[in-house]
Design an enzyme around this catalytic site. Structure first.
Site, short mmCIF file in Angstrom:
data_model
loop_
_atom_site.label_atom_id
_atom_site.label_comp_id
_atom_site.label_asym_id
_atom_site.label_seq_id
_atom_site.Cartn_x
_atom_site.Cartn_y
_atom_site.Cartn_z
CE1 TYR A 109 6.87 -1.34 5.91
CE2 TYR A 109 5.92 0.05 4.19
CZ TYR A 109 6.69 -0.09 5.34
OH TYR A 109 7.26 1.01 5.92
CG HIS A 161 12.62 0.19 4.74
ND1 HIS A 161 11.65 -0.68 4.33
CD2 HIS A 161 12.18 0.69 5.93
CE1 HIS A 161 10.66 -0.71 5.21
NE2 HIS A 161 10.98 0.11 6.19
#
Length: 310
Positions: free
Chosen positions: A56, A120
């Site tokens: 992110y 992820h």
């Protein structure tokens, strides 16, 4: 704030949890000081689970969150980060990278452990690398006390159906599958219960579909889904309501879904979200919205390798 047990972890997590992706300016340019205030506002509202990832904002979200964390007591919250995805098309789930990635995350987060480490978006690689390299790395990190619990995340539900019988993890993150337009996450509940795996739901607004602004240009949903969601959002607006409120209330209401992640870098927004889930849902409006969305109910989009998108 209500709290629910997360799988077999023994942790009671707030029904609304904080996704720190916005702190990385993922959706818009954000002010770091405002982002820090947002995290503190989330804690003050009773939220006790915070999720982030080095992906992110190319590590910005972790860096800003680390500054926020350093200003409060570590025992006020459970902290989750991720490893394995580092860019749009950058993935590395090797044992060495998972271990070094966590060390880098811990430095940015200014802590010596995380409660959860998730692999992820693992739908983009063949399962062998996850089973043979990444999961053993997570187990090793648990033994060292650097993580308390392990997990996997991704979009296709078939990913979890394929992997959960083969690997032992403590939790999963699933997104865009329990919202006003998609309830398909419910079919996964028996499998999660069987393997005693905790569930974190994410994206009650379906990555921006449920908004009068319309979905962002990059959104992968089919056009018919975008159009139906826009009609639903506009109906709510005509009736003097906010579809975001209805969406957050709906996604946090199911007793078998322990927690739902929402992301914002605005303190007022997170306070408002926390207040919404304490209010009764407008059942009449909900039924009208669900009727509009019925033609595209559970329609999703492809993500990752063909194995998970059949």
């Amino acid at each position: 704030m209500k709290y629910r047990l997360l799988g077999s972890t023994g942790l009671e997590v707030s029904t609304l949890s904080f996704g720190a992706s916005s702190l990385g300016s993922v959706f818009r340019e954000t002010d770091d000081r405002e982002g820090i205030r947002t995290m503190h506002a989330a804690l003050d509202a009773g939220i006790n689970l915070i999720d982030v990832s080095p992906y992110y904002g190319a590590t910005k979200a972790e860096t800003v969150l680390g500054e926020a964390i350093s200003q409060t007591s570590r025992d006020r919250f459970y902290l989750s980060t991720k490893a394995g995805r580092y860019g749009i098309d950058t993935f590395d789930y090797s044992r060495a990278t998972i271990i070094s990635s966590l060390e880098e995350s811990l430095r940015r987060l200014k802590t010596d452990y995380v409660d959860f480490l998730f692999l992820h978006d693992i739908e983009f690689v063949q399962p062998d690398i996850i089973i043979e390299e990444a999961i053993p790395a997570l187990n090793s990190l648990k033994e060292q006390g650097k993580i308390r619990f392990s997990g996997i995340c991704g979009l296709p539900l078939a990913l979890f159906e394929h992997m959960l019988p083969k690997v032992q993890v403590d939790a999963i993150i699933s997104y865009c599958h329990y919202s006003l337009n998609d309830h398909s996450l419910l079919k996964l509940l028996p499998l999660l219960e069987k393997h005693q795996v905790g569930l974190i739901n994410a994206s009650p607004l379906s990555m921006g579909l449920l908004s009068t602004r319309g979905a962002p240009d990059w959104h992968p949903a089919p056009e018919k889904v975008k159009e139906a969601c826009m009609r639903a959002a506009k109906l709510a607006e005509v009736k003097g309501a906010d579809i975001a409120k209805l969406a957050v209330q709906f996604s946090t209401s199911h007793p078998s879904i322990p927690t739902t992640l929402v992301s914002t870098a605005n303190p007022d927004n997170i306070i408002r979200n926390a207040a919404w889930i304490e209010e009764p849902i407008d059942e009449e409006l909900l039924n009208e919205i669900l009727q509009i969305l019925q033609p595209i109910h559970n329609v999703t989009w492809e993500s990752g390798i063909p194995l998970y998108n059949k």
